[in-house]
Design an enzyme around this catalytic site. Structure first.
Site, short mmCIF file in Angstrom:
data_model
loop_
_atom_site.label_atom_id
_atom_site.label_comp_id
_atom_site.label_asym_id
_atom_site.label_seq_id
_atom_site.Cartn_x
_atom_site.Cartn_y
_atom_site.Cartn_z
N LYS A 12 0.83 -1.21 0.00
CA LYS A 12 0.00 0.00 0.00
C LYS A 12 0.87 1.26 0.00
O LYS A 12 2.08 1.21 0.30
CB LYS A 12 -0.92 -0.03 1.22
CG LYS A 12 -1.97 -1.15 1.17
CD LYS A 12 -2.94 -1.05 2.34
CE LYS A 12 -4.03 -2.11 2.25
NZ LYS A 12 -5.04 -1.99 3.33
N TYR A 52 -11.91 -2.54 -4.32
CA TYR A 52 -12.55 -2.50 -2.99
C TYR A 52 -14.08 -2.49 -3.09
O TYR A 52 -14.77 -2.08 -2.16
CB TYR A 52 -12.06 -1.28 -2.21
CG TYR A 52 -10.74 -1.53 -1.48
CD1 TYR A 52 -10.57 -2.65 -0.67
CD2 TYR A 52 -9.69 -0.63 -1.58
CE1 TYR A 52 -9.37 -2.87 0.00
CE2 TYR A 52 -8.48 -0.85 -0.90
CZ TYR A 52 -8.33 -1.97 -0.12
OH TYR A 52 -7.15 -2.20 0.56
N ARG A 105 1.89 -6.65 9.44
CA ARG A 105 1.19 -5.52 10.05
C ARG A 105 1.57 -5.35 11.51
O ARG A 105 1.70 -4.22 12.00
CB ARG A 105 -0.31 -5.71 9.89
CG ARG A 105 -0.79 -5.46 8.46
CD ARG A 105 -2.24 -5.86 8.29
NE ARG A 105 -2.80 -5.46 7.00
CZ ARG A 105 -3.94 -5.92 6.52
NH1 ARG A 105 -4.63 -6.83 7.19
NH2 ARG A 105 -4.39 -5.50 5.35
N ASN A 115 -2.06 0.29 6.86
CA ASN A 115 -1.68 -1.03 7.37
C ASN A 115 -0.81 -1.83 6.38
O ASN A 115 -0.86 -3.04 6.32
CB ASN A 115 -2.90 -1.81 7.87
CG ASN A 115 -3.93 -2.05 6.78
OD1 ASN A 115 -3.72 -1.69 5.63
ND2 ASN A 115 -5.04 -2.66 7.15
N HIS A 118 -2.02 -5.16 1.38
CA HIS A 118 -3.30 -5.80 1.11
C HIS A 118 -3.05 -7.22 0.66
O HIS A 118 -2.09 -7.48 -0.06
CB HIS A 118 -4.06 -5.06 -0.02
CG HIS A 118 -5.16 -5.90 -0.59
ND1 HIS A 118 -6.40 -5.98 -0.01
CD2 HIS A 118 -5.19 -6.75 -1.65
CE1 HIS A 118 -7.14 -6.83 -0.71
NE2 HIS A 118 -6.44 -7.32 -1.71
N GLU A 131 -9.24 -10.62 -8.00
CA GLU A 131 -8.28 -9.54 -7.80
C GLU A 131 -7.09 -9.64 -8.77
O GLU A 131 -6.62 -8.62 -9.27
CB GLU A 131 -7.81 -9.52 -6.34
CG GLU A 131 -8.96 -9.14 -5.41
CD GLU A 131 -8.55 -9.03 -3.96
OE1 GLU A 131 -7.35 -9.06 -3.65
OE2 GLU A 131 -9.46 -8.90 -3.12
P1 RTP Z 1 -7.17 -5.44 2.91
O1 RTP Z 1 -8.43 -5.80 2.15
O2 RTP Z 1 -6.71 -4.03 2.64
O3 RTP Z 1 -6.09 -6.46 2.73
O4 RTP Z 1 -7.48 -5.47 4.47
P2 RTP Z 1 -8.29 -6.60 5.23
O5 RTP Z 1 -8.77 -7.66 4.30
O6 RTP Z 1 -7.47 -7.03 6.39
O7 RTP Z 1 -9.53 -5.77 5.77
P3 RTP Z 1 -10.91 -5.43 5.05
O8 RTP Z 1 -12.01 -5.76 6.00
O9 RTP Z 1 -10.96 -6.02 3.69
O10 RTP Z 1 -10.83 -3.85 4.94
C1 RTP Z 1 -10.14 -3.22 3.90
C2 RTP Z 1 -9.37 -2.05 4.45
O11 RTP Z 1 -10.31 -1.07 4.88
C3 RTP Z 1 -9.78 -0.37 6.00
N1 RTP Z 1 -10.75 -0.47 7.07
N2 RTP Z 1 -11.16 0.57 7.75
N3 RTP Z 1 -12.53 2.28 9.56
C4 RTP Z 1 -12.76 0.98 9.60
O12 RTP Z 1 -13.53 0.48 10.38
C5 RTP Z 1 -12.05 0.14 8.64
N4 RTP Z 1 -12.20 -1.18 8.51
C6 RTP Z 1 -11.38 -1.55 7.50
C7 RTP Z 1 -8.48 -1.04 6.38
O13 RTP Z 1 -7.42 -0.24 5.88
C8 RTP Z 1 -8.52 -2.36 5.68
O14 RTP Z 1 -7.23 -2.78 5.35
MG MG Z 2 -9.84 -7.27 2.52
#
Ligand code: RTP
Ligand code: MG
Length: 153
Positions: A12, A52, A105, A115, A118, A131
């Site tokens: 990222k 996303y 992370r 973080n 991804h 993806e």
């Molecule tokens: P990523 O997709 O980026 O690998 O992260 P992840 O699977 O661990 O988490 P995901 O639930 O898919 O969320 C994507 C990204 O959104 C941001 N996020 N912000 N403010 C909030 O509550 C919140 N929740 C998620 C995070 O940057 C996360 O990596």
């Molecule tokens: Mg995710």
């Protein structure tokens, strides 16, 4: 289970700005995963929205798309046995406060948004193929033998 599963991973903008591209690549190499695609780019907004798309209805969606398009990213495809699960485990929890030390992370992430990396979600069947297809053309992914030893992938 697949010995040659391909998974999508992306450094990222926060990690790119901090010079952590090599660290992320190095950890995945050290784990024995095989790099089959990599590039550096400023992600077009439409592609970020598609990437996303699953979070379209979430309150943080706009911030997420703003952030991922705020600077260079490094999309990659890595191959290995159960690669998606391996990488998710190495990356750690989404929230740095919950990510274990020793995970990417857990060692580098600054906050929930910044973080570092991804990775495709192993609990979301089809996320990988989707993806990879969003970010890479077929001819950008290469086939090669990494090792002679059958037990290395
Ligand atoms: P990523 O997709 O980026 O690998 O992260 P992840 O699977 O661990 O988490 P995901 O639930 O898919 O969320 C994507 C990204 O959104 C941001 N996020 N912000 N403010 C909030 O509550 C919140 N929740 C998620 C995070 O940057 C996360 O990596
Ligand atoms: Mg995710």
């Amino acid at each position: 289970m697949s010995d040659h599963e391909r998974t999508f991973v992306m450094v990222k903008p926060d990690a790119f700005a901090r010079g952590l591209v090599g660290e992320v690549v190095s950890r995945l190499e050290d784990r024995g995963l095989k790099l089959v695609g990599i590039k550096v780019e400023n992600m077009p907004r439409e592609r970020a929205e598609e990437h996303y798309g699953e979070h379209e209805d979430k309150p943080f969606y706009d911030d997420l798309v703003d952030f991922i398009t705020s600077g260079p990213v490094v999309p990659m495809v890595w191959e290995g046995q159960d690669a998606t699960r391996q990488v998710r485990q190495m990356i750690g929890e989404t929230d740095p406060l919950e990510a274990e030390p020793g995970t990417i992370r857990g060692d580098y992430a600054l906050d929930l948004g910044r973080n570092v990396v991804h990775a495709a979600d192993h609990e979301d069947e089809g996320a990988n193929e989707r993806e990879i297809a969003i970010h890479f053309d077929d001819d950008e992914l290469i086939d090669y033998d990494q090792h002679d030893a059958e037990w290395l992938y």
